[in-house]
Design an enzyme around this catalytic site. Structure first.
Site, PDB file in Angstrom:
ATOM      1  N   ASP A   1      68.154   1.299 -64.696  1.00 22.20           N
ATOM      2  CA  ASP A   1      68.688   0.318 -64.171  1.00 22.20           C
ATOM      3  C   ASP A   1      70.283   0.976 -65.688  1.00 22.20           C
ATOM      4  O   ASP A   1      69.948   0.276 -66.526  1.00 22.20           O
ATOM      5  CB  ASP A   1      68.205  -0.762 -64.826  1.00 22.20           C
ATOM      6  CG  ASP A   1      69.207  -2.093 -63.306  1.00 22.20           C
ATOM      7  OD1 ASP A   1      70.416  -1.604 -63.657  1.00 22.20           O
ATOM      8  OD2 ASP A   1      68.814  -3.117 -63.818  1.00 22.20           O
ATOM      9  N   ASP A   2      71.316   0.770 -65.314  1.00 29.21           N
ATOM     10  CA  ASP A   2      72.552   1.376 -66.788  1.00 29.21           C
ATOM     11  C   ASP A   2      72.448   2.166 -66.839  1.00 29.21           C
ATOM     12  O   ASP A   2      72.843   1.480 -68.736  1.00 29.21           O
ATOM     13  CB  ASP A   2      72.405  -0.593 -66.944  1.00 29.21           C
ATOM     14  CG  ASP A   2      73.051  -1.601 -65.943  1.00 29.21           C
ATOM     15  OD1 ASP A   2      73.423  -1.407 -64.543  1.00 29.21           O
ATOM     16  OD2 ASP A   2      73.411  -2.330 -66.674  1.00 29.21           O
TER      17      ASP A   2
ATOM     18  N   CYS B   1      75.669  -1.462 -59.878  1.00 29.83           N
ATOM     19  CA  CYS B   1      73.861  -1.835 -59.475  1.00 29.83           C
ATOM     20  C   CYS B   1      73.859  -1.569 -58.005  1.00 29.83           C
ATOM     21  O   CYS B   1      73.312  -0.959 -57.185  1.00 29.83           O
ATOM     22  CB  CYS B   1      73.260  -2.876 -59.882  1.00 29.83           C
ATOM     23  SG  CYS B   1      73.025  -2.804 -61.599  1.00 29.83           S
TER      24      CYS B   1
ATOM     25  N   ASP C   1      71.254   3.985 -61.668  1.00 28.32           N
ATOM     26  CA  ASP C   1      72.285   3.416 -61.069  1.00 28.32           C
ATOM     27  C   ASP C   1      73.249   4.343 -60.942  1.00 28.32           C
ATOM     28  O   ASP C   1      74.474   3.816 -60.209  1.00 28.32           O
ATOM     29  CB  ASP C   1      71.180   2.461 -60.451  1.00 28.32           C
ATOM     30  CG  ASP C   1      71.695   1.125 -61.683  1.00 28.32           C
ATOM     31  OD1 ASP C   1      71.528   1.812 -62.380  1.00 28.32           O
ATOM     32  OD2 ASP C   1      71.425  -0.043 -61.179  1.00 28.32           O
TER      33      ASP C   1
END
Ligand SMILES: *[C@@H]1O[C@H](CO)[C@@H](O)[C@H](O)[C@H]1NC(C)=O
Ligand SMILES: *[C@@H]1O[C@H](CO)[C@@H](O)[C@H](O)[C@H]1NC(C)=O
Ligand SMILES: *[C@@H]1O[C@H](CO)[C@@H](O)[C@H](O)[C@H]1NC(C)=O
Ligand SMILES: *[C@@H]1O[C@H](CO)[C@@H](O)[C@H](O)[C@H]1NC(C)=O
Ligand SMILES: *[C@@H]1O[C@H](CO)[C@@H](O)[C@H](O)[C@H]1NC(C)=O
Ligand SMILES: *[C@@H]1O[C@H](CO)[C@@H](O)[C@H](O)[C@H]1NC(C)=O
Ligand SMILES: *[C@@H]1O[C@H](CO)[C@@H](O)[C@H](O)[C@H]1NC(C)=O
Ligand SMILES: *[C@@H]1O[C@H](CO)[C@@H](O)[C@H](O)[C@H]1NC(C)=O
Ligand SMILES: *[C@@H]1O[C@H](CO)[C@@H](O)[C@H](O)[C@H]1NC(C)=O
Ligand SMILES: *[C@@H]1O[C@H](CO)[C@@H](O)[C@H](O)[C@H]1NC(C)=O
Ligand SMILES: *[C@@H]1O[C@H](CO)[C@@H](O)[C@H](O)[C@H]1NC(C)=O
Length: 502
Positions: free
Chosen positions: A33-34, A69, A298
């Site tokens: 994530d990120d 996201c 993502d």
């Protein structure tokens, strides 16, 4: 031919060889994530590099089609652009995990497709930001296509979170989420029914805010500072309104950015351990030679580039480029490839590797053939990548102490980040990245009341410091707009022709 071998054994060997070739491969997909790739985001992933990179291929030009996201995850899960999934932001109103999504998109996800093709399927971790919302079935909702469902309610967190375990909610207070997901992954590998191929998706919260590392990693990366690349604290009139908005430069004291960088790297160490544990478990199950491992994020992240504090949502390389490692049967070991790929291509590629039919609704194109080649021997190419983003306005995310607290067209303005807003309704844009063997251009058009456009030559200006739009003819600008116009409306097979400039 060896003489004197027992024909029964020869026959048995042939049958085993046939089974090995004919059986479908397994997939393990790690989705972070990120996690950026350009600001040292892969530095903590040493075991991952060792286990997947040295045994597989690293794509150095991997992109997402939208740097936020929920829309990006929805694209990864379906192989469709955001303009076709209808998911435009992280809230139910923007179709994130909405009823519409459940009825029309989720049913046709990668996992649902693989499950129909004999796969046993597993998901653990952050899914879509609004997953578990009461207006969309709460945590009772188990997305179609998963045999094992361990879905995080809401957005990334590390402690004090709720998981949906096959539809029943369970609260976890003190267990570090990444480690819990690793444990479920191991359980699945031990307990899954043999005889079926498997598909696993592991989606840890790292390195998303609040960037919390596992306790055992709190003392690592001591002294790490934010990456001061040429775009750091850079101001330019060639950037769109939000970037030019006050304050236009970072203050002198950016210790908060250093802290964020350090905590992000720390939080990724548990992910690296997850990869190691899962690879070893697959190995001990005897499935290592029949399993593809994919590692990606993502979207990316920026910290201080163009004087923006820390976030994604921008069309720049830091935000849209992601790590991408893949290993598995027939993939050449320890190779890198600069062939451009994007999130929308993942579903078609995975289905292609699984030997199942790629549905007509897929907007992306399989890069299986390229994947199995050794990079340097590959031929020249042309490839276009679409990036689209819908800017948000949200008064609730504007700090009361900031001067623009009443402007409903702005969002994510925090006093800790010097009141520099991170989003605005007019931060709505589409870009096309035009890659060929020898050139790399990026053209972006903003939906604001200046119709702002940005053009970068990524080959000569990798940090995107110089907007070249004033150096090209009106005619050329029109051509860029024409491609964008076709791309932003394309669907299914029509997108394929545009992406390959046919
Ligand atoms: C979801 O997307 C579809 C198709 O783009 C649209 O018709 C629908 O209104 C969207 N739903 C919401 C809640 O915005
Ligand atoms: C979820 O359901 C599957 C299939 O019924 C079962 O094998 C598994 O143990 C369940 N997992 C959890 C975490 O409850
Ligand atoms: C979890 O939440 C409780 C209550 O809000 C809080 O006291 C505790 O510090 C939190 N735990 C962690 C590890 O953040
Ligand atoms: C981190 O480094 C500083 C000096 O650079 C030192 O004073 C401190 O003790 C170090 N902390 C740890 C936990 O190693
Ligand atoms: C950013 O640039 C401004 C203006 O030159 C300067 O005052 C400030 O110290 C710089 N901040 C950092 C962190 O480099
Ligand atoms: C820099 O700012 C932080 C808070 O963000 C503060 O704790 C620290 O003391 C400041 N450092 C200096 C040298 O002013
Ligand atoms: C996997 O392939 C490697 C290299 O070809 C081989 O050494 C190993 O024995 C194989 N493992 C299994 C479990 O088949
Ligand atoms: C992997 O490739 C790199 C770059 O070509 C090379 O330096 C390295 O020695 C290789 N490592 C292994 C284990 O083959
Ligand atoms: C998310 O998208 C929906 C649909 O376009 C819109 O109504 C909503 O205002 C957006 N959310 C934010 C916070 O901008
Ligand atoms: C420009 O757009 C913003 C919202 O995106 C709006 O508030 C403003 O009135 C517009 N200005 C003009 C001159 O159209
Ligand atoms: C962008 O939106 C802001 C906030 O409403 C507004 O002040 C500004 O004029 C807009 N700029 C452009 C170029 O649309």
């Amino acid at each position: 031919m060896s003489v004197g071998r027992d024909p029964k054994i020869v026959l048995l060997c042939n049958i085993l060889a046939f089974v090995a070739v004919g059986s479908k491969p397994n997939f393990v997909f790690f989705l972070t994530d990120d996690q950026d790739v350009l600001l040292n985001g892969m530095v903590p992933l040493t075991r991952t590099h060792f286990l997947l990179g040295l045994r597989g291929k690293t794509f150095t030009n991997a992109y997402v089609n939208t740097p936020i996201c929920c829309p990006s995850r929805s694209t990864i899960l379906t192989g469709k652009y955001a303009h076709n999934t209808g998911v435009v932001n992280n809230s139910i109103a923007g179709n994130c995990s909405s009823r519409y999504w459940q009825r029309h998109q989720e049913k046709h996800s990668l996992a649902a497709n693989l499950k129909e093709n004999e796969y046993v399927t597993f998901y653990a971790g952050k899914y879509l930001n609004a997953y578990g919302h009461k207006d969309a079935g709460g945590t009772k909702h188990v997305p179609k296509g998963y045999d094992w469902w361990i879905g995080l309610k809401g957005n990334s967190r590390y402690y004090n979170y709720t998981l949906s375990l096959n539809g029943s909610a369970k609260f976890f207070k003190d267990d570090y989420l990444t480690d819990v997901l690793t444990k479920y992954g191991k359980d699945f590998l031990k307990m899954r029914p043999r005889g079926n191929p498997f598909f696993m998706m592991l989606a840890p919260p790292a390195c998303h805010a609040p960037f919390t590392p596992a306790k055992r990693h709190e003392h690592t990366f001591n002294g790490t500072k934010v990456v001061r690349n040429p775009a750091f604290n850079y101001t330019s009139s060639g950037k769109h309104w939000l970037v030019r908005m006050q304050p236009q430069q970072l203050p002198q004291n950016v210790s908060i950015l250093d802290d964020i960088q350090r905590h992000r790297l720390q939080s990724l160490l548990a992910v690296d351990e997850m990869v190691k544990t899962i690879v070893e478990e697959v190995e001990s199950a005897g499935e290592i030679n029949n399993t593809y491992f994919i590692f990606t994020s993502d979207h990316g992240f920026h910290i201080g580039q163009f004087s923006l504090p820390w976030d994604k949502r921008q069309p720049y390389e830091t935000d849209i480029r992601v790590p991408f490692l893949i290993s598995g049967p027939s993939i050449p070991h320890n190779t890198t490839d600069d062939y451009p790929i994007s999130a929308v291509d993942l579903v078609p590629t995975i289905l292609d590797l699984a030997g199942t039919e790629i549905p007509n609704h897929a907007d992306g194109v399989s890069f299986k053939q390229r994947l199995l080649e050794i990079g340097d021997e590959a031929q020249s190419y042309e490839k276009l990548i679409l990036v689209e983003y819908w800017g948000e306005g949200n008064k609730k995310s504007i700090d009361d102490r900031c001067p623009w607290k009443e402007d409903g067209n702005l969002a994510e303005c925090s006093k800790n980040a010097w009141c520099k807003c991170q989003d605005a309704r007019n931060n709505t844009y589409i870009c096309v990245l035009q890659f060929s063997y020898s050139s790399r251009l990026k053209f972006c058009s903003f939906d604001d009341n200046q119709s702002f456009v940005e053009l970068y030559d990524l080959e000569s200006d990798p940090y995107e410091l110089d907007n070249l739009i004033s150096t090209i003819t009106k005619h050329k600008i029109r051509d860029h707009h024409k491609i964008l116009h076709k791309f932003r409306k394309c669907r299914g097979k029509r997108c394929h022709g545009i992406a390959h400039n046919l």
